[in-house]
Design an enzyme around this catalytic site. Structure first.
Site, PDB file in Angstrom:
ATOM      1  N   ASN A   1     -10.199  -0.093   0.099  1.00  0.00           N
ATOM      2  CA  ASN A   1      -8.730  -0.019   0.117  1.00  0.00           C
ATOM      3  C   ASN A   1      -8.207  -0.611  -1.195  1.00  0.00           C
ATOM      4  OD1 ASN A   1      -6.003  -0.369   0.507  1.00  0.00           O
ATOM      5  ND2 ASN A   1      -6.186  -1.200   2.576  1.00  0.00           N
TER       6      ASN A   1
ATOM      7  N   CYS B   1       0.811  -1.224   0.000  1.00  0.00           N
ATOM      8  CA  CYS B   1       0.000   0.000   0.000  1.00  0.00           C
ATOM      9  C   CYS B   1       0.846   1.276   0.000  1.00  0.00           C
ATOM     10  CB  CYS B   1      -0.958   0.003   1.178  1.00  0.00           C
ATOM     11  SG  CYS B   1      -2.028  -1.438   1.206  1.00  0.00           S
TER      12      CYS B   1
ATOM     13  N   HIS C   1      -3.134   7.207   2.509  1.00  0.00           N
ATOM     14  CA  HIS C   1      -3.578   5.916   1.978  1.00  0.00           C
ATOM     15  C   HIS C   1      -4.986   5.644   2.497  1.00  0.00           C
ATOM     16  CE1 HIS C   1      -3.994   1.795   1.028  1.00  0.00           C
ATOM     17  NE2 HIS C   1      -3.743   1.343   2.241  1.00  0.00           N
TER      18      HIS C   1
HETATM   19  O1  UT7 Z   1      -3.535  -1.059   3.863  1.00  0.00           O
HETATM   20  C1  UT7 Z   1      -3.490  -1.475   5.204  1.00  0.00           C
HETATM   21  C2  UT7 Z   1      -4.487  -2.558   5.289  1.00  0.00           C
HETATM   22  N1  UT7 Z   1      -5.243  -2.807   6.436  1.00  0.00           N
HETATM   23  C3  UT7 Z   1      -5.775  -1.939   7.305  1.00  0.00           C
HETATM   24  O2  UT7 Z   1      -5.613  -0.772   7.312  1.00  0.00           O
HETATM   25  C4  UT7 Z   1      -6.660  -2.559   8.353  1.00  0.00           C
HETATM   26  C5  UT7 Z   1      -6.482  -1.977   9.721  1.00  0.00           C
HETATM   27  N2  UT7 Z   1      -7.403  -2.582  10.639  1.00  0.00           N
HETATM   28  C6  UT7 Z   1      -8.730  -2.307  10.631  1.00  0.00           C
HETATM   29  O3  UT7 Z   1      -9.171  -1.510   9.843  1.00  0.00           O
HETATM   30  C7  UT7 Z   1      -9.604  -2.994  11.644  1.00  0.00           C
HETATM   31  O4  UT7 Z   1      -8.800  -3.742  12.541  1.00  0.00           O
HETATM   32  C8  UT7 Z   1     -10.638  -3.938  10.957  1.00  0.00           C
HETATM   33  C9  UT7 Z   1     -11.681  -3.101  10.243  1.00  0.00           C
HETATM   34  C10 UT7 Z   1      -9.968  -4.868   9.986  1.00  0.00           C
HETATM   35  C11 UT7 Z   1     -11.348  -4.793  12.003  1.00  0.00           C
HETATM   36  O5  UT7 Z   1     -11.920  -3.967  12.987  1.00  0.00           O
HETATM   37  P1  UT7 Z   1     -11.719  -4.354  14.505  1.00  0.00           P
HETATM   38  O6  UT7 Z   1     -12.440  -3.336  15.295  1.00  0.00           O
HETATM   39  O7  UT7 Z   1     -10.237  -4.483  14.758  1.00  0.00           O
HETATM   40  O8  UT7 Z   1     -12.478  -5.726  14.604  1.00  0.00           O
HETATM   41  P2  UT7 Z   1     -11.965  -7.162  15.065  1.00  0.00           P
HETATM   42  O9  UT7 Z   1     -11.064  -7.757  14.034  1.00  0.00           O
HETATM   43  O10 UT7 Z   1     -11.438  -7.069  16.455  1.00  0.00           O
HETATM   44  O11 UT7 Z   1     -13.308  -7.975  15.096  1.00  0.00           O
HETATM   45  C12 UT7 Z   1     -14.366  -7.598  15.968  1.00  0.00           C
HETATM   46  C13 UT7 Z   1     -15.551  -8.482  15.710  1.00  0.00           C
HETATM   47  C14 UT7 Z   1     -15.206  -9.977  15.737  1.00  0.00           C
HETATM   48  O12 UT7 Z   1     -16.308 -10.661  16.330  1.00  0.00           O
HETATM   49  P3  UT7 Z   1     -16.236 -11.125  17.875  1.00  0.00           P
HETATM   50  O13 UT7 Z   1     -15.059 -12.035  17.953  1.00  0.00           O
HETATM   51  O14 UT7 Z   1     -16.061  -9.875  18.670  1.00  0.00           O
HETATM   52  O15 UT7 Z   1     -17.555 -11.794  18.071  1.00  0.00           O
HETATM   53  C15 UT7 Z   1     -15.142 -10.349  14.282  1.00  0.00           C
HETATM   54  O16 UT7 Z   1     -15.431 -11.705  14.060  1.00  0.00           O
HETATM   55  O17 UT7 Z   1     -16.094  -8.232  14.409  1.00  0.00           O
HETATM   56  C16 UT7 Z   1     -16.226  -9.475  13.697  1.00  0.00           C
HETATM   57  N3  UT7 Z   1     -16.032  -9.205  12.271  1.00  0.00           N
HETATM   58  C17 UT7 Z   1     -17.045  -8.894  11.446  1.00  0.00           C
HETATM   59  N4  UT7 Z   1     -18.352  -8.766  11.656  1.00  0.00           N
HETATM   60  C18 UT7 Z   1     -19.108  -8.427  10.606  1.00  0.00           C
HETATM   61  C19 UT7 Z   1     -14.873  -9.187  11.578  1.00  0.00           C
HETATM   62  N5  UT7 Z   1     -15.114  -8.872  10.296  1.00  0.00           N
HETATM   63  C20 UT7 Z   1     -16.445  -8.666  10.201  1.00  0.00           C
HETATM   64  C21 UT7 Z   1     -17.288  -8.311   9.138  1.00  0.00           C
HETATM   65  N6  UT7 Z   1     -18.596  -8.186   9.385  1.00  0.00           N
HETATM   66  N7  UT7 Z   1     -16.824  -8.065   7.890  1.00  0.00           N
END
Ligand code: UT7
Length: 321
Positions: A278, A115, A248
């Protein structure tokens, strides 16, 4: 003194927008509310199977050439930043050169900094131009990230989109790029990677994008703030004298956190992540082209581009249009 300035930009997004609800309709266990609240993404574009990265790059490049008022054969350096090349080799840049009909022997190579790739490409092109070895560079960020997503992993597949953005950087007597900084720390490679490879006719290992979202989030906010301050100091420019920031486009919460740390109002931040998702190396040139074409970024404006991505890599550049 030779400087490098932007002479034109172009971009391309394949197909119609695919909304969060469209993803739900395709069977992904997610919701519009979750995606919007966590990322700010409302839709993205996904390339149809017949289009490869160099096709997206070609259209974006043709638009940039038109904006610059030059012909393809006026280009003497082509840099494509991509992590989704058409094939293992030749480079997507060489394939793009062929598709653009450039037959002048221009140098062409890819940059792999995920990225951050476009910021890397821009900075490298500037160094070629300032050395006097090249006069007009085509710098492209182009991706079909949809091809490396595991569509059964809802934690990643909803985040990314496909697209391309292109910039013509040319030699100038007046400054265009004021300062830039590039960094990497490969020890963080496991938190964002596509670990697989091809050997003996087989895919070895996991061919899909894997990410520790929370670790990436924290890392991104820290280094994006640091590298922005670094290029401002290097350029001798106060943050208040910057007209626009083009970070980005990964997650609107990362963008907001970085802007807050720098004391920049969100009115001065270009965001397209809501419509593009993204698009990795394509995200910054896409956002730049949108903001130039809609009249927000105008001649004389100063703007800061900054990227962070797998590797880990990060970088920023301060420019004046
Ligand atoms: O170019 C660089 C690339 N990447 C990034 O910039 C990503 C940076 N990170 C993020 O943007 C965030 O960490 C995410 C958006 C990827 C995830 O958000 P989060 O607040 O860190 O969520 P999490 O991974 O801790 O997941 C929280 C909950 C989980 O459920 P439980 O275990 O709390 O029941 C996940 O299973 O959200 C659930 N979850 C979803 N629910 C609905 C994960 N993905 C999804 C989804 N829809 N797509």
């Amino acid at each position: 003194m030779i400087y490098a300035r932007i002479a034109g930009t172009g971009s391309f997004l394949p197909g119609d927008p695919v909304t969060n609800d469209d993803l739900v309709a395709r069977g992904i266990d997610t919701s519009d509310q979750w995606i919007v609240e966590r990322t700010g993404i409302r839709s993205r574009h996904l390339a149809p199977p017949e289009l490869v990265t160099s096709d997206l790059a070609r259209i974006a490049s043709e638009r940039a050439l038109e904006a610059a008022g030059i012909g393809a054969n006026d280009i003497d350096l082509i840099i494509v930043a991509t992590s989704t090349p058409d094939c293992i080799f030749p480079s997507t840049a060489a394939l793009l050169q062929s598709k653009l009909g450039i037959r002048n022997g221009s140098a062409a190579f890819d940059i792999q900094a995920v990225c951050s790739g476009f910021v890397y490409g821009l900075s490298v092109a500037e160094k070629f131009i300032r050395s006097g070895s090249h006069k007009r560079a085509l710098v492209v960020g182009a991706e079909v990230f949809s091809r490396i997503l595991d569509w059964s992993d809802r934690g990643t597949c909803v985040l990314f989109g496909d697209g391309a953005g292109a910039v013509i950087l040319e030699a100038s007597e007046t400054p265009g790029m004021i300062s830039s900084a590039l960094h990497a720390d490969g020890s963080h490679h496991p938190i964002l990677c596509v670990p697989g490879s091809v050997a003996s006719g087989q895919i070895i290992g996991d061919p899909f994008l894997r990410m520790d979202g929370q670790a990436v989030f924290k890392f991104a906010v820290r280094v994006l703030g640091d590298v922005a301050l670094e290029v401002l100091e290097q350029g001798g420019v106060e943050v208040g004298a910057v007209d626009w920031m083009i970070p980005h486009q990964a997650n609107v919460r990362i963008i907001q956190a970085t802007a807050k740390r720098l004391g920049v109002s969100m009115d001065k931040v270009i965001t397209t992540v809501d419509r593009h998702g993204n698009t990795s190396a394509a995200s910054i040139p896409l956002a730049l082209d949108v903001a130039i074409r809609d009249g927000r970024i105008r001649p004389g404006h100063r703007f800061l581009v900054e990227g962070v991505g797998g590797g880990f890599t990060w970088g920023a550049a301060l420019l004046q249009l």
